[in-house]
Design a protein around this motif. Structure first.
Motif, PDB file in Angstrom:
ATOM      1  N   LEU A 169      -2.238  -2.198   0.348  1.00 40.90           N
ATOM      2  CA  LEU A 169      -3.151  -1.634   1.202  1.00 40.90           C
ATOM      3  C   LEU A 169      -4.367  -1.079   0.391  1.00 40.90           C
ATOM      4  O   LEU A 169      -4.049  -0.069  -0.507  1.00 40.90           O
ATOM      5  CB  LEU A 169      -2.660  -0.798   2.274  1.00 40.90           C
ATOM      6  N   LEU A 170      -5.620  -1.186   0.742  1.00 39.72           N
ATOM      7  CA  LEU A 170      -6.855  -0.428   0.054  1.00 39.72           C
ATOM      8  C   LEU A 170      -7.900  -0.515   1.104  1.00 39.72           C
ATOM      9  O   LEU A 170      -7.872  -0.964   2.043  1.00 39.72           O
ATOM     10  CB  LEU A 170      -7.290  -1.666  -1.093  1.00 39.72           C
ATOM     11  N   PRO A 171      -8.956   0.595   0.892  1.00 43.03           N
ATOM     12  CA  PRO A 171      -9.912   0.480   1.800  1.00 43.03           C
ATOM     13  C   PRO A 171     -10.709  -0.414   1.545  1.00 43.03           C
ATOM     14  O   PRO A 171     -11.000  -1.131   0.448  1.00 43.03           O
ATOM     15  CB  PRO A 171     -10.391   1.943   1.255  1.00 43.03           C
ATOM     16  N   TRP A 172     -11.599  -0.426   2.662  1.00 45.08           N
ATOM     17  CA  TRP A 172     -12.692  -1.562   2.477  1.00 45.08           C
ATOM     18  C   TRP A 172     -13.696  -1.617   1.384  1.00 45.08           C
ATOM     19  O   TRP A 172     -14.124  -2.531   0.819  1.00 45.08           O
ATOM     20  CB  TRP A 172     -13.595  -1.879   3.709  1.00 45.08           C
ATOM     21  N   SER A 173     -13.943  -0.301   0.945  1.00 48.58           N
ATOM     22  CA  SER A 173     -15.034  -0.041  -0.075  1.00 48.58           C
ATOM     23  C   SER A 173     -14.455  -0.671  -1.377  1.00 48.58           C
ATOM     24  O   SER A 173     -15.220  -0.692  -2.256  1.00 48.58           O
ATOM     25  CB  SER A 173     -15.158   1.622   0.024  1.00 48.58           C
ATOM     26  N   ARG A 174     -13.018  -0.771  -1.692  1.00 50.96           N
ATOM     27  CA  ARG A 174     -12.532  -1.417  -2.783  1.00 50.96           C
ATOM     28  C   ARG A 174     -12.647  -2.904  -2.752  1.00 50.96           C
ATOM     29  O   ARG A 174     -11.472  -3.335  -3.480  1.00 50.96           O
ATOM     30  CB  ARG A 174     -11.465  -0.697  -3.297  1.00 50.96           C
ATOM     31  N   ARG A 175     -13.042  -3.310  -1.788  1.00 50.59           N
ATOM     32  CA  ARG A 175     -12.771  -4.911  -1.292  1.00 50.59           C
ATOM     33  C   ARG A 175     -13.123  -5.872  -2.646  1.00 50.59           C
ATOM     34  O   ARG A 175     -12.235  -6.701  -3.016  1.00 50.59           O
ATOM     35  CB  ARG A 175     -13.350  -5.434  -0.197  1.00 50.59           C
ATOM     36  N   ASP A 176     -14.589  -5.747  -2.983  1.00 50.82           N
ATOM     37  CA  ASP A 176     -15.017  -6.762  -4.054  1.00 50.82           C
ATOM     38  C   ASP A 176     -14.136  -6.387  -5.362  1.00 50.82           C
ATOM     39  O   ASP A 176     -13.680  -7.363  -6.150  1.00 50.82           O
ATOM     40  CB  ASP A 176     -16.710  -6.569  -4.508  1.00 50.82           C
ATOM     41  N   ASP A 202      -0.915 -13.823   2.778  1.00 49.90           N
ATOM     42  CA  ASP A 202      -1.502 -13.508   3.999  1.00 49.90           C
ATOM     43  C   ASP A 202      -2.423 -12.112   3.889  1.00 49.90           C
ATOM     44  O   ASP A 202      -2.316 -11.504   2.894  1.00 49.90           O
ATOM     45  CB  ASP A 202      -0.614 -13.261   5.296  1.00 49.90           C
ATOM     46  N   ALA A 203      -3.177 -11.777   4.896  1.00 53.43           N
ATOM     47  CA  ALA A 203      -4.059 -10.609   4.782  1.00 53.43           C
ATOM     48  C   ALA A 203      -4.195 -10.057   6.245  1.00 53.43           C
ATOM     49  O   ALA A 203      -4.374 -10.753   7.013  1.00 53.43           O
ATOM     50  CB  ALA A 203      -5.532 -10.928   4.419  1.00 53.43           C
ATOM     51  N   ILE A 204      -4.497  -8.842   6.393  1.00 54.69           N
ATOM     52  CA  ILE A 204      -4.582  -8.222   7.680  1.00 54.69           C
ATOM     53  C   ILE A 204      -5.787  -7.014   7.644  1.00 54.69           C
ATOM     54  O   ILE A 204      -5.775  -6.215   6.489  1.00 54.69           O
ATOM     55  CB  ILE A 204      -3.204  -7.399   8.223  1.00 54.69           C
ATOM     56  N   ASP A 205      -6.390  -7.217   8.636  1.00 54.52           N
ATOM     57  CA  ASP A 205      -7.491  -6.019   8.905  1.00 54.52           C
ATOM     58  C   ASP A 205      -6.879  -4.845   9.567  1.00 54.52           C
ATOM     59  O   ASP A 205      -6.862  -5.097  10.855  1.00 54.52           O
ATOM     60  CB  ASP A 205      -8.845  -6.741   9.488  1.00 54.52           C
ATOM     61  N   ALA A 242      -5.102  -5.236   4.255  1.00 53.15           N
ATOM     62  CA  ALA A 242      -3.960  -5.492   3.128  1.00 53.15           C
ATOM     63  C   ALA A 242      -3.815  -6.816   2.998  1.00 53.15           C
ATOM     64  O   ALA A 242      -4.148  -7.664   3.852  1.00 53.15           O
ATOM     65  CB  ALA A 242      -2.543  -4.982   3.950  1.00 53.15           C
ATOM     66  N   VAL A 243      -3.266  -7.133   1.953  1.00 48.75           N
ATOM     67  CA  VAL A 243      -2.985  -8.424   1.443  1.00 48.75           C
ATOM     68  C   VAL A 243      -1.599  -8.450   1.034  1.00 48.75           C
ATOM     69  O   VAL A 243      -1.046  -7.611   0.269  1.00 48.75           O
ATOM     70  CB  VAL A 243      -3.644  -9.006   0.291  1.00 48.75           C
ATOM     71  N   PHE A 244      -0.574  -9.302   1.685  1.00 45.38           N
ATOM     72  CA  PHE A 244       0.515  -9.459   1.547  1.00 45.38           C
ATOM     73  C   PHE A 244       1.203 -10.960   1.156  1.00 45.38           C
ATOM     74  O   PHE A 244       0.701 -11.749   1.635  1.00 45.38           O
ATOM     75  CB  PHE A 244       1.533  -8.881   2.543  1.00 45.38           C
ATOM     76  N   GLU A 283       7.444  -4.566  11.321  1.00 48.59           N
ATOM     77  CA  GLU A 283       8.130  -3.448  10.704  1.00 48.59           C
ATOM     78  C   GLU A 283       7.369  -2.989   9.439  1.00 48.59           C
ATOM     79  O   GLU A 283       7.284  -1.744   9.392  1.00 48.59           O
ATOM     80  CB  GLU A 283       9.691  -3.688  10.548  1.00 48.59           C
ATOM     81  N   ASN A 284       7.208  -3.663   8.454  1.00 47.47           N
ATOM     82  CA  ASN A 284       6.600  -3.336   7.586  1.00 47.47           C
ATOM     83  C   ASN A 284       5.165  -2.755   7.542  1.00 47.47           C
ATOM     84  O   ASN A 284       4.672  -2.052   6.863  1.00 47.47           O
ATOM     85  CB  ASN A 284       6.523  -4.567   6.510  1.00 47.47           C
ATOM     86  N   LYS A 285       4.392  -3.485   8.642  1.00 50.63           N
ATOM     87  CA  LYS A 285       3.192  -2.676   9.047  1.00 50.63           C
ATOM     88  C   LYS A 285       3.123  -1.158   9.272  1.00 50.63           C
ATOM     89  O   LYS A 285       2.457  -0.536   8.898  1.00 50.63           O
ATOM     90  CB  LYS A 285       2.218  -3.507  10.332  1.00 50.63           C
TER      91      LYS A 285
END
Length: 286
Positions: free
Chosen positions: A104-111, A167-170, A177-179, A236-238
């Motif tokens: 899990l990371l903030p969108w500011s660190r996406r690139d 997979d990824a979740i917004d 998050a990418v998991f 559950e992990n979310k």
């Protein structure tokens, strides 16, 4: 292979986070790691003892509960939270492991994340063979671009018995998050030279040594017997990803989850206990 005969009680469950390693022949051998920096590892005797209980009953060996584990690492410097969950099933007399790793990371660190992820980060946590080369950068980028509309696909490693899904979740303002979910066949535990076990701990496979299996067979075998579906596990992990944790030896979150702090960046979810077990007994004996 060890010439000594050890008592089963000196071999710790994989999920027991302890700095007392047990017999040297256990921890000096190659183990299977779900998360590159985690101290949670499965060794061949763990598989052997679990299969033994499967055949001989509860008086012998390890229960499947021995493999159940959940840990979270919170790296404040990198603004990153990493979660690992593990559970196990015996299918057709072989030990199958299902695990999820979340980042899990903030969108500011996406690139920056896409660059690092495709270079080496998540590759360390899929299997030993993906560490030899980066993940497909476009696959990761497409997941984040499409967000919740992305279409996931089952993938497999050609060198070991494993199915996995990326997979990824917004999470909106809370980040993204990418998991990766993995379904791994660790074999029948009869011989440490078992090809399935060796495929997971042998990094440099010969070019002509492949272990193809029907795509999705390991996932189907596990999920058909699992009490918790992969959709329920993901949900559950979310929640656990955002559970409240403090830098105390033991803390209870607002959601009732009890976390044990590893005196660093890492927390372990305390295993569930019978209702009569007190909070302090949990601290003393788990």
């Amino acid at each position: 292979e060890c010439a000594c005969l050890h008592r089963m009680c000196v071999i710790k469950w994989p999920r027991i986070m302890t700095r007392r390693f047990g017999p040297r022949c256990i921890w000096q051998s190659s183990g299977y790691r779900h998360l590159f920096l985690s101290r949670y590892r499965a060794y061949f005797p763990h598989i052997q003892l679990t299969i033994k209980q499967h055949y001989c009953g509860t008086d012998m060996g390890f229960p499947l509960e021995a493999f159940q584990h959940l840990e979270v690492e919170h790296d404040q410097a990198q603004q990153k939270i990493t979660l690992l969950s593990v559970d196990a099933q015996i299918v057709s007399n072989e030990l199958l492991i299902r695990s999820q790793t979340w980042i899990l990371l903030p969108w500011s660190r996406r690139d920056y994340f896409i660059h690092e992820l495709a270079k080496n980060s998540l590759s360390n946590d899929v299997c030993v063979h993906t560490r030899l080369g980066p993940l497909n950068k476009n696959l990761v980028s497409d997941l984040l671009e499409s967000r919740e509309n992305c279409r996931t696909q089952i993938l497999q490693c050609p060198y070991c018995w494993m199915d996995y899904v990326l997979d990824a979740i917004d999470f909106g303002e809370r980040g993204f998050a990418v998991f990766v979910t993995r379904w791994v066949n660790l074999g029948a535990g009869l011989d440490s030279a078992d090809a399935k076990w060796q495929s997971h701990i042998t990094v440099r496979m010969a070019r002509d040594v492949h272990h193809p299996h029907n795509l999705g067979d390991i996932r189907t075998g596990f999920d058909d017997q699992a009490e918790v579906s992969v959709e329920e596990l993901t949900a559950e992990n979310k929640l656990k990803l955002f559970s409240r944790r403090q830098t105390r030896l033991v803390c209870r979150g607002w959601d009732g989850l009890v976390w044990k702090w590893d005196q660093g960046k890492r927390w372990h979810l305390a295993p569930s206990r019978p209702p009569q077990t007190s909070f302090w007994n949990l601290l003393m004996y788990s």
